[in-house]
Design a protein around this motif. Structure first.
Motif, PDB file in Angstrom:
ATOM      1  N   UNK A   1       0.825  -1.210   0.000  1.00 11.24           N
ATOM      2  CA  UNK A   1       0.000   0.000   0.000  1.00 11.24           C
ATOM      3  C   UNK A   1       0.858   1.258   0.000  1.00 11.24           C
ATOM      4  N   UNK A   2       2.014   1.184   0.609  1.00 12.44           N
ATOM      5  CA  UNK A   2       2.961   2.310   0.525  1.00 12.44           C
ATOM      6  C   UNK A   2       3.382   2.534  -0.923  1.00 12.44           C
ATOM      7  N   UNK A   3       3.724   1.424  -1.617  1.00  7.91           N
ATOM      8  CA  UNK A   3       4.162   1.546  -3.005  1.00  7.91           C
ATOM      9  C   UNK A   3       3.035   2.048  -3.901  1.00  7.91           C
ATOM     10  N   UNK A   4       1.807   1.635  -3.614  1.00  4.43           N
ATOM     11  CA  UNK A   4       0.668   2.117  -4.397  1.00  4.43           C
ATOM     12  C   UNK A   4       0.470   3.614  -4.200  1.00  4.43           C
ATOM     13  N   UNK A   5       0.596   4.062  -2.955  1.00  2.72           N
ATOM     14  CA  UNK A   5       0.460   5.498  -2.673  1.00  2.72           C
ATOM     15  C   UNK A   5       1.539   6.300  -3.392  1.00  2.72           C
ATOM     16  N   UNK A   6       2.745   5.794  -3.322  1.00  2.00           N
ATOM     17  CA  UNK A   6       3.879   6.456  -3.977  1.00  2.00           C
ATOM     18  C   UNK A   6       3.688   6.497  -5.491  1.00  2.00           C
ATOM     19  N   UNK A   7       3.248   5.382  -6.075  1.00  2.00           N
ATOM     20  CA  UNK A   7       3.061   5.309  -7.527  1.00  2.00           C
ATOM     21  C   UNK A   7       1.986   6.268  -8.009  1.00  2.00           C
TER      22      UNK A   7
END
Length: 527
Positions: free
Chosen positions: A202-208
């Motif tokens: 979910x961190x990577x999704x937010x960043x993306x």
């Protein structure tokens, strides 16, 4: 390492049938390749050499090879000298065998959080998980993104803009009317469902999607994290290592339900993404220490298809010294490290005999695996030495020197294979055929099951290649009583098994490197 005698024998055997007298024509390259017997070169892989190297590499002298520390620096220098001695060059030019991996060690930060005039305490209501830069900001709104999932079957980001904004998400994953998880369509948990992998995803999704900050509500993890982070803060000790963000990171905090409801009172039952008007004062000081670590890379250029690369990997680091005890990491992953050195020697012997691989081989020793697959993530996501689209396959070796005490059926002459069939039917068949033809090891796919609760497929360096649609095989002997303990020492390695398993990796790499067609990717990335 043995070279000259074996090299001479290999050259005589491999070329005597492929040439005539000086007065006659030489056979074609394809005919010579056809009669090449890889067992000649595999014979350079021996239990004796593996043992000699491992007793050195996993000795107290290397102080447990903790990432960025003295012992790890000694380890990379040891590997470099081995490749220089074997006359295997680096793809980086000159004698630069080190791909530098910039890391940062972040001390636990204390945040000041005020929502609409009410303060929320560090470690009681909120924890700072990551912070690339100092934060001193007043927000007039925050974007709620439900579960924070961004998947091809379901996305909380579909109809909302989060670029340059702070967002709030909650743990978990929704289910459909039949009780199936919405991203997978079945009842098995995914990378979005729960736990640390969910947090990371979910961190990577937010960043993306362009968010600059994520406040993540997880009532199950929060109590566990709060105590640990508070003790680290009180002691002033450094937190875990991470890749240096270079301004590309995202501020991330874990929050409890009390703070979450101050931001969105209906968060428990509400899943609709929306922008929420609220006033948030947020102040965090970034406390980081920059650290440089290194991947070690060596390279044999392919004779016919040099731009197609097979990566053979293992992690060079371990746990270092804890409470005065050295964690030698003989199996984890000294066994994989010395295996690569022997495989490299075998390929170099073949090359000197005129039978180098058709495709190129990159020998990749990655750092920071124990800290979160950092070295392989840096290679795959930030700075691949060769373009990922040119990478044919990754054969990753992580713990191949012991026997799993929980394995009660079958012979001791086994190896667990993970991932071989997840992306490429070709690679799986090559692996099976190479074993049947040359080593006859019992191939155990116990941990290859998508429902394996250990989730080993996601826990070693091959995963950073697999997530980029590069076919992988992870070679693994399973855990044991000495796993991640000071008692993982070289005297407990079963060197006959280590030799046979190393030869299996070599033979598989040989077949992948020398076949006419590139391995085909015929399946999607496994989640």
């Amino acid at each position: 390492m043995k070279k000259l005698l074996l090299l001479s024998c290999a050259f005589v055997i491999a070329t005597s049938c492929g040439t005539t007298s000086k007065n006659n024509a030489t056979t074609s390259h394809s005919e010579t390749t056809k009669i090449t017997d890889p067992t000649i070169y595999a014979s350079t892989i021996t239990a004796e050499e593996l043992k000699t190297m491992l007793y050195k590499y996993a000795s107290d002298e290397f102080e447990g090879r903790d990432t960025g520390e003295k012992g790890q620096k000694m380890a990379v220098e040891y590997l470099k000298q081995k490749y220089i001695t074997m006359d295997i060059p680096t793809p980086l030019g000159d004698d630069d065998y080190f791909q530098e991996v910039p890391l940062e060690k972040q001390k636990v930060a204390e945040a000041k959080v005020v929502v609409n005039g009410k303060s929320f305490e560090s470690f009681k209501n909120q924890i700072v998980l990551a912070i690339p830069n100092d934060v001193d900001i007043t927000l007039n709104s925050i974007v709620y993104v439900g579960y924070g999932i961004d998947d091809e079957n379901y996305s909380d980001y579909k109809n909302i803009d989060v670029k340059g904004k702070f967002i709030i998400a909650k743990a978990g994953e929704p289910k459909d009317a039949d009780g199936n998880y919405i991203t997978s369509g079945n009842t098995e948990e995914t990378k979005w469902t729960n736990g640390r992998q969910s947090l990371s995803s979910k961190r990577e999704a937010a960043k993306a999607n362009g968010a600059i900050g994520l406040l993540y509500m997880d009532n199950n993890l929060f109590p566990r994290y709060a105590g640990f982070y508070q003790s680290q803060f009180s002691a002033g000790t450094a937190g875990r290592l991470s890749l240096k963000n270079n301004d590309n990171g995202i501020t991330m905090m874990m929050i409890n339900e009390t703070l979450a409801k101050a931001l969105n009172p209906t968060i428990s039952e509400d899943t609709t993404p929306k922008e929420i008007d609220t006033t948030i004062n947020l102040e965090i000081k970034n406390k980081t220490e920059s650290i440089m670590s290194e991947n070690v890379v060596a390279f044999i250029k392919g004779s016919e298809k040099p731009n197609e690369i097979i990566v053979i990997s293992a992690h060079l680091d371990h746990e270092g010294i804890k409470n005065g005890e050295i964690y030698n990491g003989a199996d984890d992953d000294g066994s994989g490290t010395v295996a690569i050195l022997e495989i490299a020697q075998a390929f170099k012997t073949a090359e000197k005999a005129g039978h180098g691989p058709k495709r190129s081989i990159l020998f990749l020793h990655v750092t920071g695996e124990e800290k979160g697959l950092l070295g392989s993530r840096y290679y795959a996501d930030v700075a691949p030495v060769f373009p990922l689209e040119n990478t044919v396959a990754n054969l990753n070796i992580d713990m191949i020197g012991r026997v799993d005490p929980e394995r009660t059926e079958g012979t001791r002459n086994y190896i667990y294979l993970i991932g071989s069939d997840k992306l490429s039917t070709d690679l799986h068949q090559i692996s099976e055929e190479a074993n049947s033809k040359y080593t006859q090891i019992e191939l155990d796919y116990k941990f290859n099951d998508d429902n394996d609760p250990n989730r080993f497929y996601y826990r070693s360096d091959h995963y950073n290649f697999a997530k980029n649609n590069i076919p992988v095989i992870f070679y693994f002997n399973g855990t044991h009583a000495d796993y991640h303990k000071p008692s993982d020492t070289p005297d407990k390695i079963e060197y006959d098994l280590l030799e046979t398993r190393t030869k299996l990796v070599f033979y598989t790499a040989w077949e992948v490197a020398n076949r006419n067609d590139r391995v085909v990717v015929d399946k999607k990335v496994s989640e």
